[in-house]
Design a protein around this motif. Structure first.
Motif, PDB file in Angstrom:
ATOM      1  N   ALA A   1       0.828  -1.207   0.000  1.00 28.10           N
ATOM      2  CA  ALA A   1       0.000   0.000   0.000  1.00 28.10           C
ATOM      3  C   ALA A   1       0.862   1.257   0.000  1.00 28.10           C
ATOM      4  O   ALA A   1       0.615   2.202  -0.774  1.00 28.10           O
ATOM      5  CB  ALA A   1      -0.924  -0.012   1.213  1.00 28.10           C
ATOM      6  N   LEU A   2       1.884   1.291   0.843  1.00 30.83           N
ATOM      7  CA  LEU A   2       2.751   2.476   0.893  1.00 30.83           C
ATOM      8  C   LEU A   2       3.570   2.607  -0.384  1.00 30.83           C
ATOM      9  O   LEU A   2       3.745   3.716  -0.902  1.00 30.83           O
ATOM     10  CB  LEU A   2       3.666   2.396   2.111  1.00 30.83           C
ATOM     11  CG  LEU A   2       4.504   3.648   2.406  1.00 30.83           C
ATOM     12  CD1 LEU A   2       3.600   4.857   2.613  1.00 30.83           C
ATOM     13  CD2 LEU A   2       5.386   3.434   3.636  1.00 30.83           C
ATOM     14  N   ALA A   3       4.083   1.490  -0.903  1.00 30.37           N
ATOM     15  CA  ALA A   3       4.850   1.533  -2.151  1.00 30.37           C
ATOM     16  C   ALA A   3       3.980   1.996  -3.312  1.00 30.37           C
ATOM     17  O   ALA A   3       4.435   2.775  -4.164  1.00 30.37           O
ATOM     18  CB  ALA A   3       5.448   0.154  -2.448  1.00 30.37           C
ATOM     19  N   SER A   4       2.729   1.544  -3.361  1.00 28.88           N
ATOM     20  CA  SER A   4       1.815   1.988  -4.419  1.00 28.88           C
ATOM     21  C   SER A   4       1.543   3.484  -4.311  1.00 28.88           C
ATOM     22  O   SER A   4       1.505   4.196  -5.323  1.00 28.88           O
ATOM     23  CB  SER A   4       0.503   1.211  -4.333  1.00 28.88           C
ATOM     24  OG  SER A   4       0.721  -0.174  -4.511  1.00 28.88           O
ATOM     25  N   ALA A   5       1.345   3.966  -3.085  1.00 34.09           N
ATOM     26  CA  ALA A   5       1.105   5.399  -2.889  1.00 34.09           C
ATOM     27  C   ALA A   5       2.311   6.217  -3.353  1.00 34.09           C
ATOM     28  O   ALA A   5       2.153   7.243  -4.041  1.00 34.09           O
ATOM     29  CB  ALA A   5       0.799   5.674  -1.421  1.00 34.09           C
ATOM     30  N   PHE A   6       3.507   5.782  -2.986  1.00 36.02           N
ATOM     31  CA  PHE A   6       4.718   6.482  -3.432  1.00 36.02           C
ATOM     32  C   PHE A   6       4.838   6.458  -4.955  1.00 36.02           C
ATOM     33  O   PHE A   6       5.155   7.476  -5.583  1.00 36.02           O
ATOM     34  CB  PHE A   6       5.957   5.837  -2.808  1.00 36.02           C
ATOM     35  CG  PHE A   6       6.178   6.219  -1.369  1.00 36.02           C
ATOM     36  CD1 PHE A   6       5.582   7.332  -0.820  1.00 36.02           C
ATOM     37  CD2 PHE A   6       7.007   5.462  -0.554  1.00 36.02           C
ATOM     38  CE1 PHE A   6       5.780   7.687   0.502  1.00 36.02           C
ATOM     39  CE2 PHE A   6       7.222   5.800   0.769  1.00 36.02           C
ATOM     40  CZ  PHE A   6       6.608   6.913   1.299  1.00 36.02           C
ATOM     41  N   ALA A   7       4.619   5.290  -5.560  1.00 39.98           N
ATOM     42  CA  ALA A   7       4.785   5.146  -7.010  1.00 39.98           C
ATOM     43  C   ALA A   7       3.784   6.012  -7.759  1.00 39.98           C
ATOM     44  O   ALA A   7       4.139   6.680  -8.747  1.00 39.98           O
ATOM     45  CB  ALA A   7       4.627   3.676  -7.413  1.00 39.98           C
ATOM     46  N   ILE A   8       2.533   6.042  -7.302  1.00 37.90           N
ATOM     47  CA  ILE A   8       1.511   6.850  -7.970  1.00 37.90           C
ATOM     48  C   ILE A   8       1.819   8.335  -7.816  1.00 37.90           C
ATOM     49  O   ILE A   8       1.739   9.109  -8.786  1.00 37.90           O
ATOM     50  CB  ILE A   8       0.117   6.512  -7.412  1.00 37.90           C
ATOM     51  CG1 ILE A   8      -0.278   5.085  -7.800  1.00 37.90           C
ATOM     52  CG2 ILE A   8      -0.924   7.506  -7.917  1.00 37.90           C
ATOM     53  CD1 ILE A   8      -1.563   4.608  -7.168  1.00 37.90           C
ATOM     54  N   ALA A   9       2.194   8.747  -6.605  1.00 34.99           N
ATOM     55  CA  ALA A   9       2.488  10.168  -6.371  1.00 34.99           C
ATOM     56  C   ALA A   9       3.693  10.619  -7.193  1.00 34.99           C
ATOM     57  O   ALA A   9       3.658  11.683  -7.838  1.00 34.99           O
ATOM     58  CB  ALA A   9       2.737  10.400  -4.881  1.00 34.99           C
ATOM     59  N   LEU A  10       4.763   9.827  -7.193  1.00 40.93           N
ATOM     60  CA  LEU A  10       5.973  10.198  -7.930  1.00 40.93           C
ATOM     61  C   LEU A  10       5.730  10.224  -9.434  1.00 40.93           C
ATOM     62  O   LEU A  10       6.182  11.145 -10.129  1.00 40.93           O
ATOM     63  CB  LEU A  10       7.105   9.220  -7.594  1.00 40.93           C
ATOM     64  CG  LEU A  10       7.669   9.286  -6.175  1.00 40.93           C
ATOM     65  CD1 LEU A  10       8.640   8.136  -5.927  1.00 40.93           C
ATOM     66  CD2 LEU A  10       8.363  10.627  -5.939  1.00 40.93           C
ATOM     67  N   SER A  11       5.015   9.224  -9.946  1.00 39.66           N
ATOM     68  CA  SER A  11       4.796   9.147 -11.393  1.00 39.66           C
ATOM     69  C   SER A  11       3.847  10.257 -11.864  1.00 39.66           C
ATOM     70  O   SER A  11       4.057  10.835 -12.935  1.00 39.66           O
ATOM     71  CB  SER A  11       4.245   7.774 -11.771  1.00 39.66           C
ATOM     72  OG  SER A  11       3.033   7.506 -11.095  1.00 39.66           O
ATOM     73  N   LEU A  12       2.814  10.543 -11.080  1.00 41.42           N
ATOM     74  CA  LEU A  12       1.904  11.626 -11.462  1.00 41.42           C
ATOM     75  C   LEU A  12       2.638  12.962 -11.475  1.00 41.42           C
ATOM     76  O   LEU A  12       2.480  13.771 -12.407  1.00 41.42           O
ATOM     77  CB  LEU A  12       0.715  11.684 -10.505  1.00 41.42           C
ATOM     78  CG  LEU A  12      -0.361  10.604 -10.666  1.00 41.42           C
ATOM     79  CD1 LEU A  12      -1.416  10.748  -9.581  1.00 41.42           C
ATOM     80  CD2 LEU A  12      -1.004  10.675 -12.044  1.00 41.42           C
ATOM     81  N   ALA A  13       3.427  13.209 -10.438  1.00 39.69           N
ATOM     82  CA  ALA A  13       4.167  14.477 -10.383  1.00 39.69           C
ATOM     83  C   ALA A  13       5.157  14.588 -11.539  1.00 39.69           C
ATOM     84  O   ALA A  13       5.219  15.630 -12.222  1.00 39.69           O
ATOM     85  CB  ALA A  13       4.889  14.584  -9.040  1.00 39.69           C
ATOM     86  N   ALA A  14       5.913  13.528 -11.784  1.00 38.79           N
ATOM     87  CA  ALA A  14       6.914  13.568 -12.860  1.00 38.79           C
ATOM     88  C   ALA A  14       6.251  13.680 -14.221  1.00 38.79           C
ATOM     89  O   ALA A  14       6.702  14.451 -15.085  1.00 38.79           O
ATOM     90  CB  ALA A  14       7.799  12.324 -12.787  1.00 38.79           C
ATOM     91  N   GLY A  15       5.186  12.912 -14.439  1.00 45.11           N
ATOM     92  CA  GLY A  15       4.539  12.935 -15.743  1.00 45.11           C
ATOM     93  C   GLY A  15       3.873  14.249 -16.057  1.00 45.11           C
ATOM     94  O   GLY A  15       3.989  14.777 -17.171  1.00 45.11           O
ATOM     95  N   VAL A  16       3.161  14.834 -15.082  1.00 40.26           N
ATOM     96  CA  VAL A  16       2.427  16.079 -15.319  1.00 40.26           C
ATOM     97  C   VAL A  16       3.384  17.264 -15.431  1.00 40.26           C
ATOM     98  O   VAL A  16       3.266  18.107 -16.333  1.00 40.26           O
ATOM     99  CB  VAL A  16       1.397  16.311 -14.197  1.00 40.26           C
ATOM    100  CG1 VAL A  16       0.793  17.707 -14.304  1.00 40.26           C
ATOM    101  CG2 VAL A  16       0.301  15.254 -14.257  1.00 40.26           C
TER     102      VAL A  16
END
Length: 316
Positions: free
Chosen positions: A111-126
């Motif tokens: 759960a924590l790894a998924s939250a980190f991955a989603i937050a990092l990828s959304l920030a980097a992609g946008v």
């Protein structure tokens, strides 16, 4: 039949075939390993020195190992249909109980790894979409992260953040800070391809006419990305997110072993090392079910995110 029910029935049917295929492949692969399960069972007992042909014959008869392989397979499917994953050869406990005991640490880590991955990828992609120089640097970093083995990322994080800077504890302290390093170890290589997919999709959306109209109304580039672009660019991202769940499960096995944490990943590594076939099969079954469930939920989330996909569904 209603179009939504038809779509649900098709998706569930495909999911059932996927789960059955994974179970079949794992069952056959374990049975083709040149190791007699009777020796594993006998060697795990307290009377390991008394391995005789009679003992091995009794074990094979008790566990149906003397039956033909198709019969063993059908017997396993029959038990599986009743929710029985078998008994561990080594630990002599129900596989379902062993998995349930180790599921909580893995779920917290995932759960924590998924939250980190989603937050990092959304920030980097946008933030990097449409910006050539920044995007090129981001692509290079993402390529490095995606190509680096998980254990190397974990080792570097441990060396820098625990040993050198002492930001996070290296050993299990029983709090959330202990989870951060293992979660980052999995999240960084998982977020890299997610960010790449989102950036490319976002850049395609930014070239659409409605984006030009939004900019003409005075909206900033970031506001256009968040209010208009993200919703249309997120479909490929969701697809990649579903596939990344499998990589997350694989990373958990390595990470839990590297950091000495309990969990399903470490349980799987120990089961494979000790040739505990029922436990390996049980873990493969549970992991496949989790993977299929996540991808099924993502498949139906497409319509919630982009209502234009309702038009693709056949009429009722």
């Amino acid at each position: 039949m209603d179009s939504r029910l038809l779509r649900l029935a098709r998706r569930l049917g495909l999911s059932a075939v996927t789960v059955l295929g994974a179970i079949t492949v794992a069952f056959l692969a374990l049975r083709l390993v040149p190791v007699d399960p009777a020796f594993v069972i006998a060697g795990a007992g307290s009377d390991a020195v008394a391995i005789t042909p009679e003992v091995l014959a009794a074990i094979r008869s008790e566990y149906h190992l003397d039956r033909p392989l198709p019969v063993q397979y059908l017997l396993y499917l029959a038990r599986l249909a009743q929710g029985d994953l078998g008994v561990s050869y080594v630990q002599e406990q129900p596989v379902l109980r062993l998995i349930a005991e180790q599921a909580r640490p893995t779920l917290a880590l995932a759960a924590l790894a998924s939250a980190f991955a989603i937050a990092l990828s959304l920030a980097a992609g946008v933030l990097t979409a449409g910006r050539r120089r920044v995007g090129a640097v981001a692509q290079f970093v993402e390529l490095v992260l995606a190509s680096t083995p998980v254990f190397w990322i974990g080792f570097l994080l441990m060396l820098l953040l625990s040993v050198h800077w002492r930001v996070f504890p290296l050993l299990d302290a029983g709090d959330l800070r202990t989870l951060i390093l293992p979660a980052l170890t999995i999240a960084l290589p998982t977020a890299a391809p997610l960010a790449q997919v989102l950036r490319r999709s976002m850049e395609d959306v930014l070239e659409q006419p409605f984006v030009t109209t939004a900019r003409a109304r005075g909206l900033s580039v970031l506001a256009v990305k968040l209010r208009h672009g993200l919703r249309h660019a997120v479909i490929p991202y969701l697809t990649m997110l579903g596939f990344s769940f499998g990589a997350l499960l694989g990373g958990a096995a390595i990470t839990e072993t590297l950091f000495g944490r309990p969990g399903l990943g470490r349980l799987l590594v120990n089961a494979v090392t000790r040739q505990d076939m029922p436990l390996v099969l049980g873990l493969v079954t549970v992991s496949t079910l989790a993977f299929v469930l996540v991808n099924t939920l993502i498949d139906f989330a497409y319509i919630l995110v982009d209502h234009r996909l309702k038009a693709v569904l056949p009429p009722s």
